[in-house]
Motif scaffolding. Structure first.
Motif, PDB file in Angstrom:
ATOM      1  N   VAL A  29      43.498  53.627  21.045  1.00 17.05           N
ATOM      2  CA  VAL A  29      44.184  52.493  21.644  1.00 17.05           C
ATOM      3  C   VAL A  29      43.107  51.556  22.196  1.00 17.05           C
ATOM      4  CG1 VAL A  29      45.774  51.767  23.466  1.00 17.05           C
ATOM      5  CG2 VAL A  29      46.225  53.877  22.188  1.00 17.05           C
ATOM      6  N   VAL A  30      43.136  50.300  21.739  1.00 19.99           N
ATOM      7  CA  VAL A  30      42.108  49.322  22.117  1.00 19.99           C
ATOM      8  C   VAL A  30      42.739  48.219  22.953  1.00 19.99           C
ATOM      9  CG1 VAL A  30      40.290  47.803  21.244  1.00 19.99           C
ATOM     10  CG2 VAL A  30      41.025  49.748  19.872  1.00 19.99           C
ATOM     11  N   HIS A  31      42.072  47.863  24.059  1.00 21.55           N
ATOM     12  CA  HIS A  31      42.589  46.745  24.858  1.00 21.55           C
ATOM     13  C   HIS A  31      41.471  45.830  25.323  1.00 21.55           C
ATOM     14  CE1 HIS A  31      41.717  47.309  29.241  1.00 21.55           C
ATOM     15  NE2 HIS A  31      41.480  48.544  28.878  1.00 21.55           N
ATOM     16  N   GLN A  36      42.387  58.465  22.461  1.00 19.92           N
ATOM     17  CA  GLN A  36      41.136  57.742  22.668  1.00 19.92           C
ATOM     18  C   GLN A  36      41.493  56.343  23.139  1.00 19.92           C
ATOM     19  OE1 GLN A  36      38.478  59.575  22.639  1.00 19.92           O
ATOM     20  NE2 GLN A  36      39.819  61.213  21.919  1.00 19.92           N
ATOM     21  N   PHE A  37      40.807  55.889  24.171  1.00 20.46           N
ATOM     22  CA  PHE A  37      41.143  54.637  24.832  1.00 20.46           C
ATOM     23  C   PHE A  37      39.877  53.797  24.924  1.00 20.46           C
ATOM     24  CE2 PHE A  37      43.273  52.916  28.977  1.00 20.46           C
ATOM     25  CZ  PHE A  37      43.783  51.834  28.283  1.00 20.46           C
ATOM     26  N   LEU A  38      39.906  52.603  24.350  1.00 17.92           N
ATOM     27  CA  LEU A  38      38.727  51.757  24.253  1.00 17.92           C
ATOM     28  C   LEU A  38      38.999  50.376  24.838  1.00 17.92           C
ATOM     29  CD1 LEU A  38      35.853  51.251  23.067  1.00 17.92           C
ATOM     30  CD2 LEU A  38      36.992  50.586  20.934  1.00 17.92           C
ATOM     31  N   ASP A  39      38.098  49.928  25.699  1.00 25.10           N
ATOM     32  CA  ASP A  39      38.155  48.603  26.325  1.00 25.10           C
ATOM     33  C   ASP A  39      37.032  47.775  25.705  1.00 25.10           C
ATOM     34  OD1 ASP A  39      37.831  46.394  28.088  1.00 25.10           O
ATOM     35  OD2 ASP A  39      38.440  47.580  29.819  1.00 25.10           O
ATOM     36  N   VAL A  40      37.360  46.655  25.050  1.00 24.15           N
ATOM     37  CA  VAL A  40      36.335  45.859  24.377  1.00 24.15           C
ATOM     38  C   VAL A  40      35.967  44.582  25.147  1.00 24.15           C
ATOM     39  CG1 VAL A  40      36.799  46.770  22.073  1.00 24.15           C
ATOM     40  CG2 VAL A  40      38.051  44.750  22.848  1.00 24.15           C
ATOM     41  N   ARG A  41      36.309  44.548  26.435  1.00 20.58           N
ATOM     42  CA  ARG A  41      35.898  43.405  27.268  1.00 20.58           C
ATOM     43  C   ARG A  41      34.421  43.540  27.627  1.00 20.58           C
ATOM     44  NH1 ARG A  41      39.074  43.702  32.355  1.00 20.58           N
ATOM     45  NH2 ARG A  41      38.727  45.901  31.984  1.00 20.58           N
ATOM     46  N   GLU A  42      33.865  42.471  28.162  1.00 17.11           N
ATOM     47  CA  GLU A  42      32.478  42.492  28.618  1.00 17.11           C
ATOM     48  C   GLU A  42      32.331  43.442  29.796  1.00 17.11           C
ATOM     49  OE1 GLU A  42      29.881  40.988  27.059  1.00 17.11           O
ATOM     50  OE2 GLU A  42      31.387  40.434  25.566  1.00 17.11           O
ATOM     51  N   SER A  61      41.766  54.885  10.851  1.00 17.49           N
ATOM     52  CA  SER A  61      43.122  54.811  10.305  1.00 17.49           C
ATOM     53  C   SER A  61      44.234  54.708  11.348  1.00 17.49           C
ATOM     54  CB  SER A  61      43.374  56.035   9.427  1.00 17.49           C
ATOM     55  OG  SER A  61      43.209  57.223  10.180  1.00 17.49           O
ATOM     56  N   GLN A  62      43.924  54.953  12.618  1.00 15.46           N
ATOM     57  CA  GLN A  62      44.988  54.975  13.621  1.00 15.46           C
ATOM     58  C   GLN A  62      44.635  54.140  14.850  1.00 15.46           C
ATOM     59  OE1 GLN A  62      46.936  58.830  14.309  1.00 15.46           O
ATOM     60  NE2 GLN A  62      45.486  59.680  12.837  1.00 15.46           N
ATOM     61  N   VAL A  63      44.260  52.889  14.629  1.00 16.37           N
ATOM     62  CA  VAL A  63      43.878  51.994  15.725  1.00 16.37           C
ATOM     63  C   VAL A  63      45.091  51.179  16.145  1.00 16.37           C
ATOM     64  CG1 VAL A  63      42.278  50.205  16.480  1.00 16.37           C
ATOM     65  CG2 VAL A  63      41.563  51.857  14.734  1.00 16.37           C
ATOM     66  N   ARG A  64      45.329  51.122  17.451  1.00 21.06           N
ATOM     67  CA  ARG A  64      46.466  50.360  17.995  1.00 21.06           C
ATOM     68  C   ARG A  64      45.955  49.368  19.035  1.00 21.06           C
ATOM     69  NH1 ARG A  64      51.147  54.240  19.792  1.00 21.06           N
ATOM     70  NH2 ARG A  64      52.410  52.417  19.290  1.00 21.06           N
ATOM     71  N   ASN A  65      46.410  48.137  18.933  1.00 22.64           N
ATOM     72  CA  ASN A  65      46.040  47.075  19.866  1.00 22.64           C
ATOM     73  C   ASN A  65      47.078  47.007  20.991  1.00 22.64           C
ATOM     74  OD1 ASN A  65      45.045  44.708  21.025  1.00 22.64           O
ATOM     75  ND2 ASN A  65      46.045  43.392  19.536  1.00 22.64           N
ATOM     76  N   VAL A  66      46.610  46.882  22.232  1.00 26.94           N
ATOM     77  CA  VAL A  66      47.514  46.709  23.374  1.00 26.94           C
ATOM     78  C   VAL A  66      47.926  45.236  23.433  1.00 26.94           C
ATOM     79  CG1 VAL A  66      47.788  46.905  25.870  1.00 26.94           C
ATOM     80  CG2 VAL A  66      46.419  48.607  24.637  1.00 26.94           C
ATOM     81  N   LEU A  67      49.191  44.959  23.151  1.00 25.58           N
ATOM     82  CA  LEU A  67      49.701  43.589  23.140  1.00 25.58           C
ATOM     83  C   LEU A  67      49.714  43.011  24.556  1.00 25.58           C
ATOM     84  CD1 LEU A  67      52.651  44.227  20.678  1.00 25.58           C
ATOM     85  CD2 LEU A  67      50.442  43.168  20.157  1.00 25.58           C
ATOM     86  N   GLY A  68      49.041  41.867  24.718  1.00 25.33           N
ATOM     87  CA  GLY A  68      48.995  41.223  26.026  1.00 25.33           C
ATOM     88  C   GLY A  68      47.838  41.656  26.895  1.00 25.33           C
ATOM     89  N   GLY A  69      47.160  42.731  26.523  1.00 16.32           N
ATOM     90  CA  GLY A  69      45.980  43.191  27.230  1.00 16.32           C
ATOM     91  C   GLY A  69      46.202  43.563  28.696  1.00 16.32           C
ATOM     92  N   ILE A  70      45.108  43.603  29.435  1.00 19.74           N
ATOM     93  CA  ILE A  70      45.159  44.030  30.833  1.00 19.74           C
ATOM     94  C   ILE A  70      45.927  43.019  31.688  1.00 19.74           C
ATOM     95  CG2 ILE A  70      42.960  43.060  31.618  1.00 19.74           C
ATOM     96  CD1 ILE A  70      42.523  45.815  33.089  1.00 19.74           C
ATOM     97  N   LEU A  71      45.951  41.753  31.274  1.00 23.26           N
ATOM     98  CA  LEU A  71      46.720  40.759  32.029  1.00 23.26           C
ATOM     99  C   LEU A  71      48.202  41.147  32.043  1.00 23.26           C
ATOM    100  CD1 LEU A  71      45.228  37.333  30.916  1.00 23.26           C
ATOM    101  CD2 LEU A  71      44.881  38.524  33.081  1.00 23.26           C
ATOM    102  N   ALA A  72      48.732  41.494  30.875  1.00 29.09           N
ATOM    103  CA  ALA A  72      50.138  41.901  30.784  1.00 29.09           C
ATOM    104  C   ALA A  72      50.356  43.234  31.488  1.00 29.09           C
ATOM    105  CB  ALA A  72      50.563  41.993  29.321  1.00 29.09           C
ATOM    106  N   TYR A  73      49.392  44.134  31.377  1.00 31.93           N
ATOM    107  CA  TYR A  73      49.518  45.444  32.015  1.00 31.93           C
ATOM    108  C   TYR A  73      49.623  45.292  33.538  1.00 31.93           C
ATOM    109  CZ  TYR A  73      48.637  50.345  33.086  1.00 31.93           C
ATOM    110  OH  TYR A  73      48.752  51.637  33.552  1.00 31.93           O
ATOM    111  N   ARG A  74      48.774  44.458  34.102  1.00 33.55           N
ATOM    112  CA  ARG A  74      48.764  44.273  35.555  1.00 33.55           C
ATOM    113  C   ARG A  74      50.002  43.525  36.054  1.00 33.55           C
ATOM    114  NH1 ARG A  74      46.044  48.454  36.866  1.00 33.55           N
ATOM    115  NH2 ARG A  74      43.784  48.329  36.603  1.00 33.55           N
ATOM    116  N   SER A  75      50.724  42.864  35.170  1.00 34.32           N
ATOM    117  CA  SER A  75      51.916  42.134  35.611  1.00 34.32           C
ATOM    118  C   SER A  75      53.203  42.964  35.463  1.00 34.32           C
ATOM    119  CB  SER A  75      52.046  40.821  34.852  1.00 34.32           C
ATOM    120  OG  SER A  75      52.310  41.065  33.489  1.00 34.32           O
ATOM    121  N   LEU A  76      53.060  44.249  35.071  1.00 34.37           N
ATOM    122  CA  LEU A  76      54.238  45.121  34.944  1.00 34.37           C
ATOM    123  C   LEU A  76      54.891  45.320  36.297  1.00 34.37           C
ATOM    124  CD1 LEU A  76      53.107  47.981  32.516  1.00 34.37           C
ATOM    125  CD2 LEU A  76      54.789  46.203  32.099  1.00 34.37           C
TER     126      LEU A  76
END
Length: 98
Positions: free
Chosen positions: A61-63, A20-26, A83-98
């Motif tokens: 997975v929440v970003h 499950q993939f969740l985006d909590v941005r506006e 019980s199994q929530v994971r935060n994406v460290l650095g968010g989409i900014l870090a993802y796009r800079s890979l």
């Protein structure tokens, strides 16, 4: 549950792993750029948490943009019994800079 790095997320998305993939941005942020996650803005999460109830015991997975809002979403969801929530460290900014 341990948070997730953008490298790990990219590998899992590339392999089309199921989670499950969740985006909590506006909504406007999501429309500008998204990774295909379900979009529930952080401010709406308390009112829309029922949409996620069926995933309560599954990995979610929440970003967000940088990892701050998704960190808050993780804490909130854990307080509601998720019980199994994971935060994406650095968010989409870090993802796009890979």
């Amino acid at each position: 549950m341990e948070d997730i790095t953008v490298s790990e997320l990219k590998n899992r998305l590339d392999k089309r792993e199921k989670f499950q993939f969740l985006d909590v941005r506006e909504e406007w942020e999501y429309e500008e750029d998204n990774l295909g996650a379900m979009n529930i803005p952080l401010g709406e999460l308390p009112h829309r948490i029922s949409e996620l109830e069926k995933f309560k015991d599954e990995e979610i997975v929440v970003h967000c943009r940088s990892g701050a809002r998704s960190g808050n979403a993780k804490k909130f969801m854990e307080s509601k019994g998720f019980s199994q929530v994971r935060n994406v460290l650095g968010g989409i900014l870090a993802y796009r800079s890979l």
